[in-house]
Design an enzyme around this catalytic site. Structure first.
Site, PDB file in Angstrom:
ATOM      1  N   ASP A  38       3.397  42.555  -6.495  1.00 31.61           N
ATOM      2  CA  ASP A  38       2.143  41.816  -6.560  1.00 31.61           C
ATOM      3  C   ASP A  38       1.099  42.652  -5.817  1.00 31.61           C
ATOM      4  O   ASP A  38       1.233  43.871  -5.737  1.00 31.61           O
ATOM      5  CB  ASP A  38       2.299  40.393  -6.005  1.00 31.61           C
ATOM      6  N   SER A  63       7.229  38.710   5.097  1.00 27.57           N
ATOM      7  CA  SER A  63       7.563  38.587   3.680  1.00 27.57           C
ATOM      8  C   SER A  63       8.258  39.814   3.115  1.00 27.57           C
ATOM      9  O   SER A  63       8.879  39.728   2.052  1.00 27.57           O
ATOM     10  CB  SER A  63       6.301  38.292   2.860  1.00 27.57           C
ATOM     11  N   HIS A  81       3.232  43.277  -2.024  1.00 26.39           N
ATOM     12  CA  HIS A  81       4.649  43.530  -1.785  1.00 26.39           C
ATOM     13  C   HIS A  81       5.244  44.575  -2.727  1.00 26.39           C
ATOM     14  O   HIS A  81       4.878  44.637  -3.898  1.00 26.39           O
ATOM     15  CB  HIS A  81       5.431  42.211  -1.925  1.00 26.39           C
TER      16      HIS A  81
END
Length: 357
Positions: free
Chosen positions: A333, A40, A336
């Site tokens: 968040d 991610s 990340h």
């Protein structure tokens, strides 16, 4: 004294970013193509149509990105996007499955785009096939390499066998993976038994053994300029400090210690690959960088908390307004980094990368 430290740090960071931006303003890209593998941290939309919780194609993700949400796990550009710009690419590399006109995601890529590269990365993916699957479907590294072979076959059809090796040998390949093998595997004993099977050192050994085989698959597909990212200080992420015992430390030290075993072995692997494969250049990129060296300093002025309201999975709640001063937050968040953090990391990595480009 703290104000002076903040000022000196700010000037230092600005100098790095300015230098790198000036360095890539004019001329052709430094490499003809750029292929991205990972999780991610560099996913640009490959998870959008997969059956998984690990997808973020909704606001407030992308609030600072051209065109809004694309599936990137941040407010703006990822480190892969920024690296592409530093390498001289005018457009983002498209995702394999994806959804924008940067380096294409695997699923979105068309015939004309594949010659400049593809992004295969998938949120929650790891080196191990099972990693992250408690969240749903992802494209683990072995699957990403299968997808890359599909693209290589298409490039062969376009260029012909006699020219394809020369093209692929000049490309830049970047792998940013491994953190989920800890966050979404080793440190989740309710779903996985790896922490009962392995000590941290033996787990790192097992990961590197599989990773080395996967990297050789990439080499055999034509990769000759390859950067392998170390795993960042996962114990400093807001999710870790909120859910695990810090024992009075700034971070969860035993989590960082665990990934340090991996990073040490990865450095040794890079050295071995460079010794064994004389026609290739491998480089280790230190993912720790600005994420930990300065956050522990009293003079560091960035916020360590996430920037958005999060759900039970640590991702932003859809359509909620995030923090206003996003350039002062390292984390977007609970997992990340923000675009500013990505920019600092990418520009620092670029200075190291110039040795193989």
């Amino acid at each position: 004294m703290a104000h002076k430290a903040k000022l000196h740090l700010s000037i230092f960071l600005l100098l790095i970013v300015t230098f790198c931006e000036q360095d890539h303003v004019h001329g052709e890209p430094k490499v003809p193509c750029y292929f991205i593998f990972g999780d991610s941290l560099v996913d640009s939309g490959n998870n959008n149509n997969l059956e998984t919780i690990a997808k973020v194609n909704y606001p407030p993700y992308g609030i600072d990105f051209p065109g809004g949400p694309t599936g990137r796990f941040t407010n703006g550009r990822t480190i892969a996007d920024i690296m592409g710009e530093l390498l001289g690419f005018d457009d983002f590399i498209p995702s394999f499955l994806g959804f924008d006109d940067f380096i294409p995601s695997f699923l979105s890529v068309n015939s004309s785009e594949i010659l400049k590269g593809v992004n295969y990365a998938s949120g929650s993916a790891g080196i191990i096939q099972e990693t992250g699957k408690q969240l749903g479907v992802n494209l683990e590294l072995s699957k990403q390499l299968e997808n890359h072979q599909t693209i290589v076959s298409r490039i062969v059809d376009m260029l012909g066998n006699e020219f394809v090796a020369n093209h692929l040998n000049k490309c830049f390949y970047w792998s940013v993976i491994g953190s989920n093998d800890y966050l979404n595997n080793y440190f989740m004993p309710q779903y996985y038994n790896t922490s009962s099977q392995y000590t941290p050192d033996k787990y790192a050994e097992a990961l590197i053994k599989q990773y080395s085989q996967q990297i050789m698959t990439l080499y055999n597909s034509g990769a000759r300029k390859v950067a392998l990212n170390g795993i960042g200080p996962i114990g400093c992420a807001p999710h870790s400090t909120a859910n695990y015992d810090t024992k009075g430390s700034l971070c969860v030290d035993y989590m960082n210690d665990a990934v340090n075993y991996f990073n040490s072995r990865l450095i040794s692997l890079v050295n071995q690959l460079n010794n064994d494969l004389a026609d290739a250049r491998f480089i280790y990129l230190n993912a720790i960088g600005f994420g930990s060296e300065y956050t522990a300093s009293p003079g560091f002025s960035f916020e360590l908390n996430g920037c958005c309201k999060v759900n039970e999975h640590g991702q932003c709640v859809p359509n909620k307004t995030p923090c206003s001063f996003r350039t002062l937050n390292l984390f977007w968040d609970l997992f990340h980094p923000t675009e500013i953090s990505n920019k600092l990391s990418a520009t620092s990595s670029y200075l190291t990368l110039k040795n193989i480009l």
